[in-house]
Design a protein around this motif. Structure first.
Motif, short mmCIF file in Angstrom:
data_model
loop_
_atom_site.label_atom_id
_atom_site.label_comp_id
_atom_site.label_asym_id
_atom_site.label_seq_id
_atom_site.Cartn_x
_atom_site.Cartn_y
_atom_site.Cartn_z
N THR A 67 7.96 4.28 -33.50
CA THR A 67 7.75 5.57 -32.51
C THR A 67 6.53 5.55 -32.76
OG1 THR A 67 9.22 6.77 -32.86
CG2 THR A 67 10.07 5.43 -31.22
N ASN A 68 6.41 6.00 -34.24
CA ASN A 68 4.90 6.82 -34.41
C ASN A 68 3.83 6.12 -34.77
OD1 ASN A 68 3.01 8.70 -36.30
ND2 ASN A 68 5.15 8.86 -37.74
N SER A 69 3.51 6.85 -33.44
CA SER A 69 1.81 6.04 -32.94
C SER A 69 0.42 5.92 -34.21
CB SER A 69 1.09 6.80 -31.37
OG SER A 69 0.64 8.19 -32.04
N LYS A 70 1.08 6.34 -35.65
CA LYS A 70 0.39 6.85 -36.45
C LYS A 70 0.72 6.04 -37.13
CE LYS A 70 -1.90 11.52 -35.97
NZ LYS A 70 -2.36 12.38 -36.57
N VAL A 71 1.78 4.79 -37.93
CA VAL A 71 2.39 4.63 -38.08
C VAL A 71 1.78 3.02 -37.92
CG1 VAL A 71 4.08 3.37 -39.59
CG2 VAL A 71 4.75 5.86 -39.22
#
Length: 431
Positions: free
Chosen positions: A304-308
């Protein structure tokens, strides 16, 4: 001259130190006379900075070690050069993972020493895993090495080089072999001169390994697993981002084990949340994950983390149960269930893995099972290695050692039949 896989940092050259103003012996002195006195003082105090170059070999963890060492040397007044011929000392930061890596490191040491044939006496300094693993015997077998230094003594490297270059007076010469313990505390790693492009950096979150894979010697020279302290890690990340880094590649021996040696409840999922909140961070990438330790919090954070980045590098080594048992790796059922869980819960996931062929006792049936698994699961990226006997490991003493030729044939078969090896595949054999 460029050594094999040479990576070095070129810093702007500064050839003199700031000088104190000249002192006048008279209360009244003309501006012209003062300038003349200052010029004389400048010529007397002018000191050419000693130059150090580095040959950086091995994994990203070794790259970080090299970057920190270069930072230490720069702060101590040395000039870093990418030209080995210009250097007064050459640091060879070695790898000792498998036989070919050791051979490459030894070749680099000998090649560095061969530059002294031009009549200039360069100090050859050996650091890295080869130095840590074989210190005394390495020094005995390689008289070309002026200093063999292990992890515990890295902070002493600038002084040791200065001593050997005659830059500081000492009552007695320090030991040629300075290795010490493998399990050592973390040193600050933010103030380093990076060997990576400006936009990307490796962020070491842990060091060492507590697993007992029978083929691997790493725990013996990298020490026990320990997570980098939480606040030190976040401070390092902030400083890297402030220097222009937008991509942080998280590394360790087992990256997803981060935090599990502590009891504060802050694991890799929590770390990813904190890092992604840093202004300027665009990408977080996970390398060297072990096929365990993927709890629901970590999987959810990746999903869910867009930066991962939806990318997981997870070496599996094999899939046949008997081979995994001999390797002391997680069993097939666990591995397959985990892989399917990751694919189901993380949309667009790119999985990368590595396999070993020709492990002791690997039968034709076990090999074909590995080939079929790689073909049907369709990893997006993969690499493979032919098994290499490592002294001091249980696997090296196992019966039914597979011949080097069959190891290599099995590797070629795996790579060609599975159709999934898009990486450069390396055949690491003991020649």
């Amino acid at each position: 001259m460029a050594f094999t896989r040479h990576v070095a940092l070129q810093l702007p050259s500064t050839s003199s130190r700031p000088l104190l103003p000249a002192r006048s012996r008279h209360l009244r002195i003309s501006a012209q006379a003062a300038a003349a006195v200052a010029q004389e003082q400048n010529e007397a105090d002018f000191v050419v900075r000693k130059k150090v170059s580095m040959v950086s070999l091995g994994c990203p963890k070794n790259v970080v070690d090299g970057e920190v060492l270069l930072g230490d040397l720069t702060r101590a007044g040395f000039e870093i050069t990418s030209q080995h011929e210009e250097a007064d000392a050459i640091v060879v930061n070695t790898c000792a993972f498998v036989e070919d890596a050791k051979a490459e490191s030894l070749e680099a040491i000998v090649e560095a020493a061969s530059l002294n044939e031009d009549g200039k006496r360069r100090q050859v300094i050996v650091t890295g895993c080869l130095a840590q693993r074989y210190g005394p015997s390495l020094a005995e077998d390689l008289p070309e090495a002026d200093l063999v230094m292990g992890f515990q003594n890295y902070g002493n490297l600038p002084g040791a080089i200065a001593e050997r270059l005659g830059m500081q007076a000492t009552a007695s010469s320090s030991s040629r072999v300075q290795v010490g313990e493998a399990t050592v505390p973390f040193r600050p790693e933010w103030d380093r001169h990076r060997l990576t492009p400006r936009h990307t950096a490796y962020l070491r979150v842990a060091e060492g390994c507590n697993h007992a894979c029978t083929f691997c010697a790493i725990p013996g020279f990298r020490g026990k697993f320990r997570s980098k302290p939480w606040h030190a890690l976040l401070d390092e990340a902030r400083r890297l981002v402030a220097s222009g880094v937008v991509e942080l590649n998280l590394i360790a021996e087992d990256t997803n084990q981060y935090g599990q040696d502590r009891r504060d409840g802050r694991g890799l999922g929590a770390l990813l949340r904190e890092l992604s909140a840093l202004p300027g961070v665009r990408w977080l990438r996970l390398l060297y994950c072990y096929p365990s330790y993927f709890d629901d919090d970590l999987i959810q954070e990746i999903a869910t983390n867009s930066k991962v980045c939806k990318y997981i590098d997870m070496p599996l080594q094999h899939i046949n149960n008997l081979t995994l048992l001999a390797m002391n790796r997680p069993p097939q059922a666990h591995t397959k269930a985990l892989l399917q869980k990751l694919r189901d819960r993380i949309p667009g996931l790119v999985l990368r893995t590595t396999f070993i062929t020709g492990f002791p006792g690997e039968t034709d049936s076990a090999h074909h099972e590995l080939v079929e698994f790689a073909r049907t699961f369709r990893f997006e990226r993969a690499g493979a290695f032919a098994y290499s006997e490592e002294d001091g490991t249980p696997a090296a003493d196992l019966p039914e050692q597979v011949s080097p030729r069959i190891r290599c044939d099995s590797l070629i078969c795996l790579c060609s039949a599975s159709g999934v090896f898009r990486d450069v595949v390396t055949c690491l054999l003991q020649h």
